[in-house]
Design an enzyme around this catalytic site. Sequence first.
Site, PDB file in Angstrom:
ATOM      1  N   TYR A   1      15.929  30.262   8.453  1.00  8.87           N
ATOM      2  CA  TYR A   1      14.720  30.947   8.903  1.00  8.87           C
ATOM      3  C   TYR A   1      14.604  30.896  10.430  1.00  8.87           C
ATOM      4  O   TYR A   1      14.867  29.863  11.056  1.00  8.87           O
ATOM      5  CB  TYR A   1      13.477  30.290   8.305  1.00  8.87           C
TER       6      TYR A   1
ATOM      7  N   LYS B   1       0.831  -1.208   0.000  1.00  4.78           N
ATOM      8  CA  LYS B   1       0.000   0.000   0.000  1.00  4.78           C
ATOM      9  C   LYS B   1       0.864   1.256   0.000  1.00  4.78           C
ATOM     10  O   LYS B   1       2.070   1.205   0.257  1.00  4.78           O
ATOM     11  CB  LYS B   1      -0.930  -0.008   1.215  1.00  4.78           C
TER      12      LYS B   1
END
Length: 360
Positions: free
Chosen positions: A255, A35
């Site tokens: 940042y 999956k």
Amino acid sequence: MSRRPVAQINLAALRHNLQRVQHLAPASKILAVLKANAYGHGLVQVAQALTGADAFAVARIDEALALRTAGIVKPIVLLEGFYEAAELPILLANNLQTIVHNELQLQALEQTELEGQLKVWLKIDTGMHRLGIAPQQFNEFYRRLWQCPTVQPGIRLMSHFCCADMPGSAKTGQQLAQFQQLCADKAEQRSLANSAAIICLPQSHGDWVRPGLMLHGISPLPDQQGQHHQLQPVMRLSSRLIAMRKIQPGDTVGYGANWQTEKATWVGVIAIGYGDGYPRHAVNGTPVWLAGREVQLIGRVSMDMITVNLGPEPMESIGAEAVLWGPELAIERVAHCADTIPYELLCNITPRVDYQYLTV
């Protein structure tokens, strides 16, 4: 020089890990769980490589149809089952097997006319409380499935552990005991063991085991790595060093200026970021394997770049290879630094990453 990150998928390692499953559960058939694009490794390519698996499991019908379109003929099981009765002819036409886990699915099977019969797995909720019928519903569902003209004789019985990755968990023992008690007088094939149970709970192996994460060389157990179970990592995620600069004491990086150097050092910039699937919440100190040595992430992860501390006298030059996880650096370590699990890292790889498949 390409600046696009690369995910190398080692299919030989994948087959090695399948052999490890076969060694650990020699009496069981293998339902390989593919999956979520085979845990981010490539659905079709992984299925084509796993010729030793007895069947494949996917979550949804589109994944199953992609395998059939690619020429995969092995049995395929839908772990979430079907969503509406209109899908049943599609399942039949493509020889797909379905899990039944609720009353609506059972009613659809009873009320739909098909030109054939479907293979059905009945899922029992023994404590996960996600999908599955309640234990007190088992006898009724079992009887009705056997009587249903659209269901092949010989349904299969299954459940799912919620704490198999916690060795010694009382919950796991309770689930196993309840499942065995419910199925005690039934001759049908059974399936219970996921990757963690394959490793830790041999008494749960039954007729079918369902390996997922361990096929890709990753430990399903906390604080362990695939190498502890003789597994080999299948994905090697890498990129390149694209810039270097020297900074002085007191300078900050990235940042928010959340990393500050106390002494002069060199900063390296690597072309990968959360836009490629690298975890944004990886903390300062997260390891990166750069040109043969381990360096540390500094500053916040950006969309396209990360920054690492190269030290006062860097040995690298622009273009050096950086491995974000793979044989050189266990993905389990990176996941821990990002306060997540390897599953999420693998599934978050984006289409900006170049996939390369290695057969040897």
